[in-house]
Design an enzyme around this catalytic site. Structure first.
Site, PDB file in Angstrom:
ATOM      1  N   HIS A   1      12.726  61.784  20.055  1.00 24.52           N
ATOM      2  CA  HIS A   1      12.029  62.560  19.709  1.00 24.52           C
ATOM      3  C   HIS A   1      12.050  62.738  18.431  1.00 24.52           C
ATOM      4  CE1 HIS A   1      10.504  66.848  19.487  1.00 24.52           C
ATOM      5  NE2 HIS A   1       9.794  66.465  20.851  1.00 24.52           N
TER       6      HIS A   1
ATOM      7  N   ASP B   1      20.941  63.929  22.517  1.00 19.86           N
ATOM      8  CA  ASP B   1      19.707  64.847  22.824  1.00 19.86           C
ATOM      9  C   ASP B   1      19.686  65.054  24.085  1.00 19.86           C
ATOM     10  OD1 ASP B   1      17.399  65.749  23.284  1.00 19.86           O
ATOM     11  OD2 ASP B   1      16.225  64.634  21.984  1.00 19.86           O
TER      12      ASP B   1
ATOM     13  N   GLN C   1      16.137  66.711  28.004  1.00 19.72           N
ATOM     14  CA  GLN C   1      15.271  66.269  29.177  1.00 19.72           C
ATOM     15  C   GLN C   1      16.342  66.296  30.453  1.00 19.72           C
ATOM     16  OE1 GLN C   1      12.278  66.651  29.602  1.00 19.72           O
ATOM     17  NE2 GLN C   1      11.443  66.834  27.530  1.00 19.72           N
TER      18      GLN C   1
ATOM     19  N   LYS D   1      12.865  74.612  28.362  1.00 19.39           N
ATOM     20  CA  LYS D   1      12.551  73.501  29.345  1.00 19.39           C
ATOM     21  C   LYS D   1      13.321  73.684  30.545  1.00 19.39           C
ATOM     22  CE  LYS D   1      11.776  70.293  25.397  1.00 19.39           C
ATOM     23  NZ  LYS D   1      10.607  70.225  25.207  1.00 19.39           N
TER      24      LYS D   1
ATOM     25  N   CYS E   1       5.452  64.006  20.163  1.00 13.38           N
ATOM     26  CA  CYS E   1       6.514  63.889  19.312  1.00 13.38           C
ATOM     27  C   CYS E   1       7.257  62.674  19.470  1.00 13.38           C
ATOM     28  CB  CYS E   1       7.472  65.129  19.509  1.00 13.38           C
ATOM     29  SG  CYS E   1       6.419  66.751  19.035  1.00 13.38           S
TER      30      CYS E   1
HETATM   31  C1  LIG Z   1      13.826  64.587  24.275  1.00 15.18           C
HETATM   32  C2  LIG Z   1      13.576  65.831  23.397  1.00 15.18           C
HETATM   33  N1  LIG Z   1      14.160  66.194  22.363  1.00 15.18           N
HETATM   34  C3  LIG Z   1      14.108  67.185  21.603  1.00 15.18           C
HETATM   35  C4  LIG Z   1      12.819  68.084  22.071  1.00 15.18           C
HETATM   36  C5  LIG Z   1      12.927  69.169  20.985  1.00 15.18           C
HETATM   37  O1  LIG Z   1      12.502  70.391  21.768  1.00 15.18           O
HETATM   38  P1  LIG Z   1      12.357  71.718  21.049  1.00 15.18           P
HETATM   39  O2  LIG Z   1      11.150  71.760  20.519  1.00 15.18           O
HETATM   40  O3  LIG Z   1      12.573  72.738  22.213  1.00 15.18           O
HETATM   41  O4  LIG Z   1      13.448  71.892  19.915  1.00 15.18           O
HETATM   42  C6  LIG Z   1      12.305  67.835  23.041  1.00 15.18           C
HETATM   43  C7  LIG Z   1      11.052  68.621  23.701  1.00 15.18           C
HETATM   44  O5  LIG Z   1       9.771  68.191  23.489  1.00 15.18           O
HETATM   45  C8  LIG Z   1      12.457  66.635  23.790  1.00 15.18           C
HETATM   46  O6  LIG Z   1      11.710  66.253  24.865  1.00 15.18           O
END
Ligand SMILES: Cc1ncc(COP(=O)(O)O)c(C=O)c1O
Lengths: 124, 422
Positions: free
Chosen positions: B137, B214, B217, B240, B379
């Site tokens: 991401h 990370d 998910q 999430k 993203c």
């Molecule tokens: C794999 C992953 N990492 C990071 C994020 C970023 O999350 P946030 O926007 O809540 O910081 C997301 C969310 O879209 C994600 O799916």
């Protein structure tokens, strides 16, 4: 649904002036990185007037229909006139209500056309 | 509180959820969109909230509201106890050693930035390398790119195979003796791939690299025990996982967190301040400057309670069942291409493209049918570039989704094809 009125779908499926010109006077490439819409616009200019236009690219129905409809409208218009075009001209052409999210799609062809007639380089 | 029970399905051997009871806990699932019942399939972007979470937050505002760690009055003491209680719940939920390893942030993005700006600035120098993956991401790419421009270290990427899994043949070449950090996602938010966290972590540790996981998910969807995985840092977001927006977590091994310089300065993160300088507070407050998101932390605590009662293994199994079913049915749609690996290798989401229509048009037509899916690059632009597609559409599931909703999705997509086919 409104966004996909018969006419929009028709222009999407059968875009007018889709392809390339043999000897374009102006070309401009623009994209909308957020949704991946992309357009390559070509204009033939004679005596300060657009005498032909072509476009290629990929995009959603709204952006492609906007390009196709615009192509029908701008042929015959002077550069002077086209420099004065704005958002409203395209929205009127589309004849649908475009919400804030899809506005960017609808306006991409206009953005490319205006940049071409103002003679901007692609990174300006 | 959830009113769920585990029952043994006659159809499959996996434990399933009492979905009807779960759905009744989520007020929003009653609403209609364009006159039709909401089919919410955008859980990877943000999940819906059960009544228990909404209640916990409004109860806090109605009965407790005060600043934490300051007053000696009753409300402040109660607020502090609830706020720190939520931290302990989260600590337990993710298998941390103790609550002091749980740092509250606004979201996963802020958690990763915290690591980049404190650990990264203190430990990375010109000539070092940071290894990431092509499926990250943007939030696990851009902070490192910003820092790399400042410090001058190099960034390498583990590439992604056509089937959406990481290409690990040359991992030992990518993990050089100069590689100081390996950042990767537990599960891709686009192709759904579950990465082999333990294998990657062992490989990183063999060259002395620190692991930034990370877990955005993963933590919401499956049992995760961070100490057992042996990673060094992990980030995830409350919104999430049934919790509110505005609260996320950085988990880190306490030796690392203790050795890191603080990040933002201000109230709450200091032990003492003089005109000549300051001494930072101890963990976890050292990284928490200013008045925090108190109600949100308490809301996340309630979300963790809810998830634990339903059972993370049961949720994981139910999502796997749903994604297998979706992957079996989606190919019925003409011109539909699924991105990513077979169902066994993924979590509960599926991204796809349609020959006939752009993802934006897919999502707009589905929305008109009450079905919420995501369209765009989610993203993860580098991954889309790797597949040479500008965008994709994504359906992502959670504990309240049903096979009937997958059927509605398939039907909706058939309508899209009908509308847009030449
Ligand atoms: C794999 C992953 N990492 C990071 C994020 C970023 O999350 P946030 O926007 O809540 O910081 C997301 C969310 O879209 C994600 O799916």
């Amino acid at each position: 649904m409104d966004l996909y009125a018969e006419e929009i779908l028709d222009h999407y499926k059968h875009p007018r002036h889709y392809g390339h010109l043999e000897t374009p006077t102006l070309t401009f490439h623009d994209r909308n990185p957020l949704c991946g819409d992309e357009i390559e616009l070509e204009l033939k200019i004679e005596d300060g007037k657009v005498t032909d236009m072509a476009f290629t690219g990929h995009g959603c129905a709204v952006s492609r229909a906007a390009a196709s409809m615009m192509s029908e409208e701008i042929i015959g218009k002077s550069l002077e006139e086209l420099r004065g075009w704005d958002k409203k001209d395209i929205i009127d052409l589309l004849g649908i209500e475009v919400g804030p999210v899809r506005l960017k799609c609808a306006l991409l062809p206009l953005k490319a056309m205006k940049a071409a007639v103002w003679g901007l380089a692609e990174d300006e | 509180m959830p009113t769920t029970t585990m029952t043994q399905s006659t159809k499959s051997q996996s434990p399933t959820l009492d979905i009807a009871a779960i759905r009744a806990d989520f007020p929003i699932l009653q609403r209609r969109v364009h006159g039709l019942p909401l089919v919410y399939l955008d859980n990877a972007a943000s999940s819906q909230k059960p009544h228990a979470v909404i209640q916990a937050m409004s109860r806090y505002y109605e009965q407790t509201n005060a600043n934490v760690h300051r007053g000696v009055h009753t409300l402040s003491e109660e607020a502090t106890a609830q706020y720190e209680g939520a931290r302990a719940k989260v600590s337990n939920f993710i298998g941390a050693c103790c609550p002091k390893e749980v740092i509250w942030t606004r979201n996963a993005t802020e958690a990763i930035n915290l690591v980049a700006y404190t650990w990264g600035r203190a430990n990375l120098k010109r000539g070092d390398r940071v290894l990431l993956t092509e499926m990250e991401h943007h939030s696990n790419i851009v902070p490192w790119q910003i820092l790399s421009a400042e410090i001058g270290f190099e960034i390498d990427y583990v590439r992604v195979a056509d089937d959406g899994t990481l290409i690990l043949d040359d991992l030992s070449k990518l993990l050089t003796p100069r590689t100081k950090l390996f950042g990767f996602t537990y599960m891709s938010n686009v192709v759904g791939t579950l990465n082999p966290v333990q294998l990657l972590t062992e490989a990183a540790h063999r060259v002395g690299a620190v692991v930034m996981l990370d877990a955005c998910q993963a933590v919401p969807h499956m049992p995760v025990h961070l100490q057992a995985l042996d990673v060094d840092f992990a980030a995830f977001s409350g919104h999430k996982m049934l919790g509110p927006t505005g609260i996320g977590v950085l988990w880190g091994r306490r030796e690392l967190l203790n050795a890191m310089p603080p990040w933002m300065g201000g109230g709450d993160m200091i032990r003492e301040v003089h005109l000549s300088g300051f001494k930072p507070s101890e963990l976890p407050w050292k990284f928490e400057a200013g008045t925090p998101a108190i109600a949100e932390a308490i809301g996340l605590g309630a979300a963790v309670d809810y998830l634990s009662q339903v059972g993370m293994e049961a949720i994981h199994q139910a999502e796997r069942d749903l994604v297998s079913y979706a992957m079996q049915r989606l190919p019925e749609v003409t011109g539909l291409k699924i991105l990513g690996p077979a169902a066994e290798k993924r979590g509960g989401l599926v991204s796809f493209t349609l020959d006939a229509a752009h993802p934006h048009d897919i999502a707009a037509v589905l929305d008109n049918l009450g079905i919420a899916v995501r369209a765009g690059h989610h993203c993860a632009q580098p991954l889309h570039e790797r597949y040479r597609i500008p965008a994709s559409a994504r359906a992502s599931f959670y504990l309240y989704n049903t096979r009937e909703e997958v059927d509605l999705l398939v039907k909706g997509l058939q309508k899209v094809v009908e509308m847009f086919s030449f």
